[in-house]
Design an enzyme around this catalytic site. Structure first.
Site, short mmCIF file in Angstrom:
data_model
loop_
_atom_site.label_atom_id
_atom_site.label_comp_id
_atom_site.label_asym_id
_atom_site.label_seq_id
_atom_site.Cartn_x
_atom_site.Cartn_y
_atom_site.Cartn_z
N GLY A 1 31.64 48.76 32.28
CA GLY A 1 30.32 48.40 32.74
C GLY A 1 30.14 48.75 34.21
O GLY A 1 31.12 48.83 34.95
N GLN B 1 26.61 48.49 42.53
CA GLN B 1 27.95 49.00 42.83
C GLN B 1 27.93 50.45 43.31
O GLN B 1 28.91 50.93 43.88
CB GLN B 1 28.84 48.91 41.58
N CYS C 1 37.05 44.59 37.65
CA CYS C 1 35.81 45.16 38.16
C CYS C 1 36.12 46.46 38.90
O CYS C 1 37.09 46.51 39.66
CB CYS C 1 35.16 44.16 39.12
N LEU C 2 35.31 47.49 38.68
CA LEU C 2 35.54 48.77 39.36
C LEU C 2 35.40 48.62 40.88
O LEU C 2 35.93 49.43 41.63
CB LEU C 2 34.56 49.83 38.86
N HIS D 1 28.61 39.56 33.79
CA HIS D 1 29.31 40.11 34.96
C HIS D 1 28.43 41.12 35.70
O HIS D 1 28.30 41.09 36.93
CB HIS D 1 30.62 40.76 34.47
N GLU D 2 27.78 42.01 34.92
CA GLU D 2 26.96 43.06 35.56
C GLU D 2 25.67 42.49 36.15
O GLU D 2 25.23 42.92 37.22
CB GLU D 2 26.63 44.18 34.57
N HIS E 1 26.30 41.23 39.51
CA HIS E 1 26.27 42.28 40.55
C HIS E 1 24.85 42.50 41.06
O HIS E 1 24.63 42.66 42.26
CB HIS E 1 26.78 43.62 39.99
NI NI Z 1 32.09 44.50 38.30
#
Ligand code: NI
Length: 171
Positions: A46, A51, A91-92, A133-134, A137
């Site tokens: 995701g 991000q 998380c990226l 989660h997204e 962000h």
């Molecule tokens: Ni993340």
């Protein structure tokens, strides 16, 4: 398509609250395509626009093993949530860090698709975790915010060490 740079915690730009998209245009379609390419290349499941330093409420996901079932949510809103589940998240934007986070077990989401049409979707399990989660962000939140201050300091130290060891490792 183009691969985008992923911001890493504790970059303050990850704290910005994203703005709703008024009308879905080619700009959003290109952003979604670039974000999917970026997510696939980083082997993530995701990615939120925040991000990649884009301040719009758009997120992409693909939970399939075959990596060929992309989903795009524009202006996503959780309209109901029930139950709770605890899942180990990564998380990226927080590379190499995994931690358990408690979230709703089942959610219903309302969003716009790439065609600009509204849709609603029920999600549970990993999909529900990922969407929550997204959306976090897009609201300027990162999953490590749910950790205790002590654990969060440990995460910051670990990331700092990682970056010193691999100065070129930022994707
Ligand atoms: Ni993340």
């Amino acid at each position: 398509m183009a691969k985008l740079n992923i911001l890493e915690f504790p970059d303050p730009r990850l704290r910005r609250v994203a703005q709703p998209v008024d009308v879905v245009t080619d700009r959003e379609r290109k952003l979604a395509a670039d974000m999917l390419e970026t997510m696939y290349s980083a082997r993530g499941i995701g990615l939120a626009a925040t991000q990649v330093n884009e301040g719009v409420r758009l997120l992409v996901l693909d939970l399939s093993e075959t990596r060929d079932q992309p989903r795009v949510f524009i202006n996503p809103e959780i309209i109901s949530r029930t139950g709770s589940q605890t899942c180990e998240e990564g998380c990226l934007s927080v590379p190499g860090i995994y931690a358990e986070v408690k979230r709703a077990e089942e959610i219903r989401v309302r969003a716009l698709g790439l065609d600009g049409e509204p849709f609603e979707q029920d999600a549970d399990g990993l999909l529900a975790v990922c969407i929550q989660h997204e959306i976090d962000h897009l609201d300027g939140k990162v999953f490590v915010d749910y950790l205790s201050p002590l654990k969060r300091r440990m995460v910051e130290k670990k990331l700092k060490k990682q970056r010193q060891r691999e100065p070129d490792a930022v994707a």
